[in-house]
Design a protein around this motif. Structure first.
Motif, PDB file in Angstrom:
ATOM      1  N   ILE A  22      45.686  54.968  42.260  1.00  0.00           N
ATOM      2  CA  ILE A  22      45.857  53.705  41.534  1.00  0.00           C
ATOM      3  C   ILE A  22      45.624  52.529  42.473  1.00  0.00           C
ATOM      4  O   ILE A  22      44.976  51.542  42.101  1.00  0.00           O
ATOM      5  CB  ILE A  22      47.248  53.636  40.867  1.00  0.00           C
ATOM      6  N   SER A  23      46.105  52.629  43.689  1.00  0.00           N
ATOM      7  CA  SER A  23      45.917  51.561  44.668  1.00  0.00           C
ATOM      8  C   SER A  23      44.436  51.367  44.998  1.00  0.00           C
ATOM      9  O   SER A  23      43.954  50.229  45.072  1.00  0.00           O
ATOM     10  CB  SER A  23      46.706  51.888  45.938  1.00  0.00           C
ATOM     11  N   VAL A  24      43.699  52.448  45.186  1.00  0.00           N
ATOM     12  CA  VAL A  24      42.258  52.365  45.463  1.00  0.00           C
ATOM     13  C   VAL A  24      41.543  51.762  44.262  1.00  0.00           C
ATOM     14  O   VAL A  24      40.689  50.880  44.398  1.00  0.00           O
ATOM     15  CB  VAL A  24      41.684  53.749  45.825  1.00  0.00           C
ATOM     16  N   TRP A  25      41.867  52.211  43.059  1.00  0.00           N
ATOM     17  CA  TRP A  25      41.253  51.680  41.839  1.00  0.00           C
ATOM     18  C   TRP A  25      41.540  50.182  41.710  1.00  0.00           C
ATOM     19  O   TRP A  25      40.645  49.382  41.419  1.00  0.00           O
ATOM     20  CB  TRP A  25      41.768  52.431  40.620  1.00  0.00           C
ATOM     21  N   GLN A  26      42.778  49.775  41.955  1.00  0.00           N
ATOM     22  CA  GLN A  26      43.149  48.367  41.851  1.00  0.00           C
ATOM     23  C   GLN A  26      42.396  47.537  42.893  1.00  0.00           C
ATOM     24  O   GLN A  26      41.938  46.431  42.609  1.00  0.00           O
ATOM     25  CB  GLN A  26      44.650  48.204  42.027  1.00  0.00           C
ATOM     26  N   GLY A  27      42.235  48.063  44.101  1.00  0.00           N
ATOM     27  CA  GLY A  27      41.473  47.362  45.136  1.00  0.00           C
ATOM     28  C   GLY A  27      40.020  47.176  44.734  1.00  0.00           C
ATOM     29  O   GLY A  27      39.437  46.105  44.945  1.00  0.00           O
ATOM     30  N   CYS A  28      39.415  48.209  44.137  1.00  0.00           N
ATOM     31  CA  CYS A  28      38.025  48.106  43.663  1.00  0.00           C
ATOM     32  C   CYS A  28      37.899  47.070  42.553  1.00  0.00           C
ATOM     33  O   CYS A  28      36.950  46.270  42.545  1.00  0.00           O
ATOM     34  CB  CYS A  28      37.524  49.465  43.180  1.00  0.00           C
ATOM     35  N   HIS A  33      36.375  41.620  40.742  1.00  0.00           N
ATOM     36  CA  HIS A  33      36.796  40.335  40.187  1.00  0.00           C
ATOM     37  C   HIS A  33      36.480  39.186  41.152  1.00  0.00           C
ATOM     38  O   HIS A  33      36.005  38.128  40.733  1.00  0.00           O
ATOM     39  CB  HIS A  33      38.290  40.359  39.872  1.00  0.00           C
ATOM     40  N   ASN A  34      36.742  39.403  42.440  1.00  0.00           N
ATOM     41  CA  ASN A  34      36.465  38.356  43.438  1.00  0.00           C
ATOM     42  C   ASN A  34      34.982  38.014  43.460  1.00  0.00           C
ATOM     43  O   ASN A  34      34.608  36.846  43.553  1.00  0.00           O
ATOM     44  CB  ASN A  34      36.918  38.805  44.827  1.00  0.00           C
ATOM     45  N   ARG A  35      34.125  39.017  43.384  1.00  0.00           N
ATOM     46  CA  ARG A  35      32.680  38.767  43.384  1.00  0.00           C
ATOM     47  C   ARG A  35      32.253  38.004  42.132  1.00  0.00           C
ATOM     48  O   ARG A  35      31.448  37.082  42.208  1.00  0.00           O
ATOM     49  CB  ARG A  35      31.912  40.087  43.481  1.00  0.00           C
ATOM     50  N   LEU A  36      32.797  38.391  40.987  1.00  0.00           N
ATOM     51  CA  LEU A  36      32.437  37.703  39.747  1.00  0.00           C
ATOM     52  C   LEU A  36      32.976  36.274  39.709  1.00  0.00           C
ATOM     53  O   LEU A  36      32.361  35.396  39.104  1.00  0.00           O
ATOM     54  CB  LEU A  36      32.956  38.484  38.531  1.00  0.00           C
TER      55      LEU A  36
END
Length: 153
Positions: A22-28, A33-36
């Motif tokens: 879940i932590s890896v998924w949330q980081g991705c 989101h940051n890129r968008l």
């Protein structure tokens, strides 16, 4: 180690593995989101008003656009902003001397901020509305993602 302790250890490892996933998924997702959230979105607009016509370029995105190249295609030849004002051959070839009121182009590494609009060319068209040109702009986001916009006028 008792059967009960082994079961507790297995459950703890399982929960830790799920939490890691879940932590890896949330980081991705956060990275996406940051890129968008700083992605530039360039677009052209053609405006006719009274006896004039304008080609405008705007950044409708949320981040700045860093220009990599600005090219105009005229009769099969690419006119590059690095070799001087690319509008000059267009003005000469389309007989627009004295009929234009604004021309703007971008050199490499120019930056277009969010919500900025530039009038690339404003002219009095006379008999011809179309210039028969193609404008192509390559640009990058802050994350160095490449984009290209091309349109014919």
């Amino acid at each position: 180690m008792s059967k009960n302790e082994r079961l507790q250890s297995t459950i703890a490892i399982f929960i830790a593995t799920i939490a890691l996933m879940i932590s890896v998924w949330q980081g991705c997702e956060q990275r996406r989101h940051n890129r968008l959230s700083v992605r530039p979105l360039l677009g052209f607009e053609t405006i006719s008003h009274n006896d004039t016509r304008s080609i405008k370029l705007m950044n409708s995105g949320l981040g700045p656009a860093v220009i990599e190249s600005f090219q105009i295609g005229l009769d099969g030849k690419q006119l590059d902003a690095e070799s001087g004002n690319p509008w000059r051959p267009v003005i000469d070839a389309r007989n627009l001397r004295g009929k234009y009121s604004a021309m703007y182009y971008f050199a490499e590494a120019s930056i277009i901020k969010p919500e900025e609009t530039y009038s690339l060319l404003t002219w009095t068209p006379g008999d011809t509305l179309a210039l028969g040109i193609t404008i192509s702009i390559r640009y990058q986001s802050l994350y160095e993602e490449d984009y290209t916009i091309t349109e014919s006028f």
